[in-house]
Design a protein around this motif. Structure first.
Motif, PDB file in Angstrom:
ATOM      1  N   ARG A  60       0.839  -1.194   0.000  1.00 55.36           N
ATOM      2  CA  ARG A  60       0.000   0.000   0.000  1.00 55.36           C
ATOM      3  C   ARG A  60       0.875   1.246   0.000  1.00 55.36           C
ATOM      4  O   ARG A  60       1.913   1.272   0.636  1.00 55.36           O
ATOM      5  N   PRO A  61       0.456   2.277  -0.744  1.00 56.99           N
ATOM      6  CA  PRO A  61       1.290   3.483  -0.790  1.00 56.99           C
ATOM      7  C   PRO A  61       1.454   4.093   0.598  1.00 56.99           C
ATOM      8  O   PRO A  61       0.493   4.255   1.335  1.00 56.99           O
ATOM      9  N   VAL A  62       2.685   4.416   0.968  1.00 54.80           N
ATOM     10  CA  VAL A  62       2.938   4.995   2.289  1.00 54.80           C
ATOM     11  C   VAL A  62       3.554   6.377   2.174  1.00 54.80           C
ATOM     12  O   VAL A  62       3.845   7.009   3.173  1.00 54.80           O
ATOM     13  N   LEU A  63       3.728   6.871   0.943  1.00 58.02           N
ATOM     14  CA  LEU A  63       4.329   8.185   0.761  1.00 58.02           C
ATOM     15  C   LEU A  63       3.514   8.974  -0.263  1.00 58.02           C
ATOM     16  O   LEU A  63       3.231   8.470  -1.350  1.00 58.02           O
ATOM     17  N   ILE A  64       3.142  10.201   0.094  1.00 57.35           N
ATOM     18  CA  ILE A  64       2.440  11.098  -0.814  1.00 57.35           C
ATOM     19  C   ILE A  64       3.348  12.284  -1.094  1.00 57.35           C
ATOM     20  O   ILE A  64       3.881  12.893  -0.168  1.00 57.35           O
ATOM     21  N   VAL A  65       3.566  12.586  -2.373  1.00 62.09           N
ATOM     22  CA  VAL A  65       4.386  13.726  -2.781  1.00 62.09           C
ATOM     23  C   VAL A  65       3.510  14.661  -3.611  1.00 62.09           C
ATOM     24  O   VAL A  65       2.842  14.221  -4.547  1.00 62.09           O
ATOM     25  N   ARG A  66       3.511  15.939  -3.283  1.00 66.31           N
ATOM     26  CA  ARG A  66       2.712  16.926  -3.997  1.00 66.31           C
ATOM     27  C   ARG A  66       3.552  18.170  -4.293  1.00 66.31           C
ATOM     28  O   ARG A  66       4.414  18.544  -3.509  1.00 66.31           O
ATOM     29  N   GLY A  67       3.263  18.800  -5.426  1.00 60.61           N
ATOM     30  CA  GLY A  67       3.849  20.103  -5.720  1.00 60.61           C
ATOM     31  C   GLY A  67       5.230  20.094  -6.328  1.00 60.61           C
ATOM     32  O   GLY A  67       5.958  21.086  -6.210  1.00 60.61           O
TER      33      GLY A  67
END
Length: 347
Positions: free
Chosen positions: A235-242
């Motif tokens: 399951r994705p455990v890292l969110i990167v934005r911008g």
């Protein structure tokens, strides 16, 4: 080379050093002695300032790019500034409200985390990152929809509002009545359990022949649960934005460095390992340039802070990635505030 203690610098040297760093962080360009002389209230001549800057270069706190007569802080210099000279500025009311507004809605926690990270990215002009708490969803509803004779769509709705779909192969003997029976059983008997608990319970009931299901329905229930349990570690455990915010006007002269940084951000596993090292920090942690191997080529910095659940256990990390010329005094307390806001959100 190690950072010299701040106490080893004279007051005049500290003042000039602080002025150089602050001017560099504001402009992103090498700073000359004449610029410091004109802008500061030190009352010192450009020649005096130039001599002090030369001394600071010799001890590794400043560097002179070959393309400019001005100087800029080294990674060691930035570390000394951040640890000993920086005066932080608390987030404004508008910034606090902007961050908290992203955490006030309903829905999956991943959605709130992504929104808060995007807002932090916008406020800091950096790429925002957040480590999602590793936890199993608790079942609320579970159903199956037939797509064809050889494929079923398994639909899981979690108590947190999350919805996930998986394609599964039906076991032999599955009819539309079997799908309805399996869906009703899952929702009625296993709601409120985590995936692993639900799977253990159905395994026990199948083993002891206690389930109120025929064999085809029981096999379908188990297969549906196992579909999610087996990929829990993926399951994705890292969110990167911008990431696009890193391509600002000042980056035009240094596109190679920015491209390198964007390539490094694509390595989510490496970034996750880096920010995971901030989990044990008591406060916001700052990684500057070559201090961290991952970003040594792009010359970038990471500011990260852990956030906790209601029991006080650290469950994730939130932060930003950007060039070393970050406005540390403004962004450090902003990241810290975001971490504290997330701690109030997580159960």
């Amino acid at each position: 080379m190690t950072t010299p203690p701040i106490t080893e610098l004279t007051e005049r040297t500290r003042d000039i050093f602080r002025s150089v760093v602050e001017a560099y962080l504001e402009s992103g360009q090498p700073v000359g002695s004449r610029t410091i002389s004109r802008a500061s209230v030190l009352g010192l001549s450009p020649a005096t300032i130039r001599n002090v800057m030369q001394d600071l270069e010799e001890i590794g706190l400043l560097a002179a790019p070959h393309t400019s007569a001005g100087r800029l802080p080294t990674d060691l210099g930035l570390r000394l500034f951040v640890d000993g000279l920086m005066q932080v500025a608390e987030p404004s009311d508008e910034e606090r409200q902007a961050i908290e507004s992203q955490l006030s809605g309903s829905g999956p926690i991943e959605q709130a985390l992504a929104s808060a990270t995007a807002m932090l990215s916008g406020l800091s002009s950096c790429a925002g990152i957040v480590q999602v708490p590793k936890r199993e969803p608790r079942l609320k509803q579970f159903g199956f929809v037939r797509l064809s004779d050889t494929q079923l769509l398994a639909i899981l709705v979690g108590e947190d509002g999350s919805v996930e779909n998986r394609i599964v192969d039906p076991p032999p003997g599955v009819t539309d009545a079997t799908l309805a029976e399996a869906s009703n059983y899952l929702t009625r008997h296993l709601a409120g359990l985590t995936l692993s608990s639900a799977l253990a319970q159905i395994d026990g009931e199948i083993r002891d022949r206690r389930q109120a299901l025929d064999r085809a329905s029981a096999d379908l229930v188990r297969q549906g649960l196992a579909t999610w349990s087996l990929d829990g570690g993926d399951r994705p455990v890292l969110i990167v934005r911008g990431q696009a915010r890193l391509l600002d006007e000042s980056s035009a002269a240094d596109l190679d460095r920015v491209r390198q940084l964007l390539d490094e951000i694509e390595s989510e596993e490496e970034i996750a390992r880096l920010i995971d090292s901030a989990r044990e920090a008591e406060a916001t942690k700052i990684f500057i340039g070559s201090e961290n191997k991952l970003f040594s080529l792009s010359g970038s910095s990471v500011i990260a802070a852990p956030y906790k659940d209601s029991a006080g256990t650290i469950v994730g990390v939130v932060g930003v990635i950007g060039p070393t010329r970050l406005n540390y005094a403004r962004i450090v307390p902003m990241v810290d505030f975001t971490a504290r806001a997330l701690s109030r959100l997580v159960d």
